[in-house]
Design an enzyme around this catalytic site. Structure first.
Site, PDB file in Angstrom:
ATOM      1  N   HIS A   1      -4.066   5.668   4.275  1.00 50.95           N
ATOM      2  CA  HIS A   1      -4.811   6.307   3.189  1.00 50.95           C
ATOM      3  C   HIS A   1      -5.661   5.269   2.454  1.00 50.95           C
ATOM      4  CE1 HIS A   1      -1.358   9.439   3.147  1.00 50.95           C
ATOM      5  NE2 HIS A   1      -2.350   9.861   3.896  1.00 50.95           N
TER       6      HIS A   1
ATOM      7  N   PHE B   1      -0.842   1.746   0.857  1.00 51.83           N
ATOM      8  CA  PHE B   1       0.371   1.196   1.478  1.00 51.83           C
ATOM      9  C   PHE B   1       1.069   2.223   2.365  1.00 51.83           C
ATOM     10  CE2 PHE B   1       0.435  -0.230  -3.160  1.00 51.83           C
ATOM     11  CZ  PHE B   1      -0.552  -1.179  -2.979  1.00 51.83           C
ATOM     12  N   HIS B   2       0.282   2.983   3.141  1.00 50.43           N
ATOM     13  CA  HIS B   2       0.850   4.011   4.014  1.00 50.43           C
ATOM     14  C   HIS B   2       0.426   3.835   5.479  1.00 50.43           C
ATOM     15  CE1 HIS B   2       0.865   6.805   0.227  1.00 50.43           C
ATOM     16  NE2 HIS B   2       1.863   5.941   0.215  1.00 50.43           N
ATOM     17  N   PRO B   3       0.546   2.654   6.070  1.00 44.87           N
ATOM     18  CA  PRO B   3       0.122   2.486   7.467  1.00 44.87           C
ATOM     19  C   PRO B   3       1.054   3.226   8.420  1.00 44.87           C
ATOM     20  CG  PRO B   3       1.283   0.522   6.737  1.00 44.87           C
ATOM     21  CD  PRO B   3       1.120   1.409   5.522  1.00 44.87           C
TER      22      PRO B   3
END
Length: 518
Positions: free
Chosen positions: A292, A443-445
């Protein structure tokens, strides 16, 4: 050489759940290897201190390579290096994602991963403060709670959105996700409730669990194409441990593909160029990286907003919406509100509020690759943010909507100067320049060991790595597409579902052994 039934690599959001569930059987032995240290840093427990953890010893502190569509800026990519993984350093927001997300996973060739299939796993680990319902459980380990005394200005954000015609939604994890309302947090008794606090620390005394911190796994061990163990560095010494059943990799979207590649699983040509012996040619390892994208809109405040509640964290309200009015799809924008000022470096005024414009389904696809054959080297991360002009347009639309919200009468008692991009920045071209200059990660890999059956899939719908035996990947890297939410809850669900799959496979294995013995 030590032997276990299972080795779990990574004590993060998924790994802690897997270790907990597998060791419920006292006859099953598990070695849990975590590269980070115990979660004893005091700031971990204080939700409002979450931003102070980034870039410290509990964070891998990764950076992307220079991003070609962001004037070659490198993007800071925090990842938890501590028991609990990123659930010990995140912003504590509990958002599962949209039912369309999981139904899409199933439509991509992953039976058993529809929303109706995964909902029971979410409910199983959840202890929902509001009580049990069709969408929530109360018998699980993870505490999900409401905000304590949210800031008045956060409530005004909700009122502003309602004024503009958006529906009030008290539960983004219920019947629908669209609308505006307060966040729920992973907090218990005023403290962060990480995956380690919920699933691991209460079971550390189980004799069949060996949990080791400061253990950096350097490679997986194979006999032919069967995974038989792991090699890891602990206190300066190289160790090897073997498994009788399976190795489970739960190191996250950056480090799970890195470990597979170091172990000979990946694109054969690239591995051979690194001097790594190929176990299986899987070109999808490290590909399909999605995340994101966020753009901040900070404002100074003209008066005192509230007395900080340390158990609340830094974001309190959110609006999920469809920028193009497509109600048949998952929301494409998430507008987050926090009653603190997230200002550019050098800005002295600490009193303010911030809107975060988050693009939930960006078009860009990135990758993770090896920097070298040395396990101590960080992976090479390429995000390719804003490769698509349609992503830029949606972010511009999001900024304009955030400004509309902040200029409703609800904000009249609080609204000061727009710190960035600044009230004089109004043209689409100027807003695009601002976006490319400041956008970053939420911080959503995900996606770098994606689940599926196509030529670029890394694991099958039971999370077993294609082409090898005795090896699964269990974390956010298996997501084929990014969800419309925050990845902590979904990663725990993946751990919960994977543990059930592993237990079923182990049960069949036991039955087979008994049949042979008889």
């Amino acid at each position: 050489m030590s032997r276990y039934d299972y080795i779990v690599i990574g004590a993060g959001s998924a790994g802690c759940v897997v270790a907990n569930r597998l060791t419920e059987d006292p006859d099953t032995t598990v070695l849990l290897l975590e590269a980070g240290n115990p979660d004893t840093k005091p700031e971990i427990q204080i939700p409002l201190d979450c931003t102070t953890l980034l870039g410290t010893e509990v964070d891998w502190g990764y950076f992307s390579e220079p991003e070609p569509y962001l004037d070659n800026r490198k993007i800071f990519c925090p990842r938890g290096k501590v028991l609990g993984g990123s659930s010990s350093i995140n912003f504590l927001l509990y958002v599962r994602g949209n039912h369309h997300d999981y139904d899409r996973w199933q439509s991509l060739g992953n039976p058993g991963w529809s929303y109706q299939d995964v909902l029971p796993y979410f409910k199983k680990f959840e202890h929902q403060q509001r009580g049990a319902s069709e969408y929530h459980g109360v018998d699980g380990e993870l505490s999900v709670t409401d905000l304590i005394a949210p800031a008045t200005i956060s409530q005004q954000f909700v009122e502003a959105a309602i004024t503009l015609g958006y529906d009030y939604n008290p539960d983004f994890n219920g019947i629908q996700q669209e609308g505006v309302g307060p966040f729920q947090l992973t907090v218990k008794d005023g403290k962060r409730h990480s995956a380690a606090a919920a699933f691991l620390l209460p079971i550390l005394d189980r004799p069949n669990l060996t949990a080791m911190t400061g253990a950096c796994v350097t490679r997986l061990l194979f006999e032919g194409t069967r995974a038989v163990g792991a090699e890891y560095l602990h206190k300066g010494t190289l160790h090897q441990s073997r498994v009788d059943r399976e190795v489970i990799v739960s190191a996250g979207a950056f480090d799970s593909p890195k470990l597979l590649m170091l172990s000979g699983i990946g694109d054969a040509a690239q591995l051979q160029a690194m001097g790594i012996s190929v176990v299986v040619d899987l070109p999808g390892v490290g590909q399909n990286l999605q995340d994101h994208i966020v753009v901040p809109i900070p404002y100074e405040a003209t008066g005192d907003l509230h007395t900080a509640i340390t158990s609340n964290g830094i974001a309190e309200a959110v609006l999920f919406l469809h920028s193009e009015g497509n109600l048949e799809a998952a929301p494409d924008l998430e507008l987050i509100f926090g009653p603190i000022l997230w200002a550019p470096p050098g800005h002295a005024n600490s009193l303010g509020f911030t809107g975060l414009v988050v693009l939930t389904h960006p078009q860009n696809i990135g990758s993770v690759s090896l920097r070298s054959p040395d396990a101590k080297d960080a992976p090479m991360i390429r995000l390719n943010y804003l490769q698509s002009q349609s992503d830029v347009k949606k972010l511009i639309d999001g900024i304009k909507l955030m400004r509309q919200l902040f200029h409703t009468s609800a904000f009249d008692p609080f609204r000061g100067r727009e710190v960035a991009p600044g009230a004089d920045v109004t043209s689409d071209a100027a807003l695009e320049a601002y976006i490319r200059n400041v956008c970053g990660t939420v911080f959503h890999p995900i996606g770098t060991c994606k689940m599926g059956t196509d030529s670029m899939a890394v694991v099958d719908p039971e999370l077993q790595v294609h082409g090898v035996e005795g090896l699964r990947v269990v974390d956010a890297s298996i997501m084929p597409t990014v969800i419309t939410g925050h990845t902590n809850a979904a990663s725990m669900m993946i751990g919960e579902k994977a543990a059930a799959l592993i237990k079923t496979a182990g049960s069949f294995s036991k039955q087979g052994q008994k049949a042979i013995a008889n």
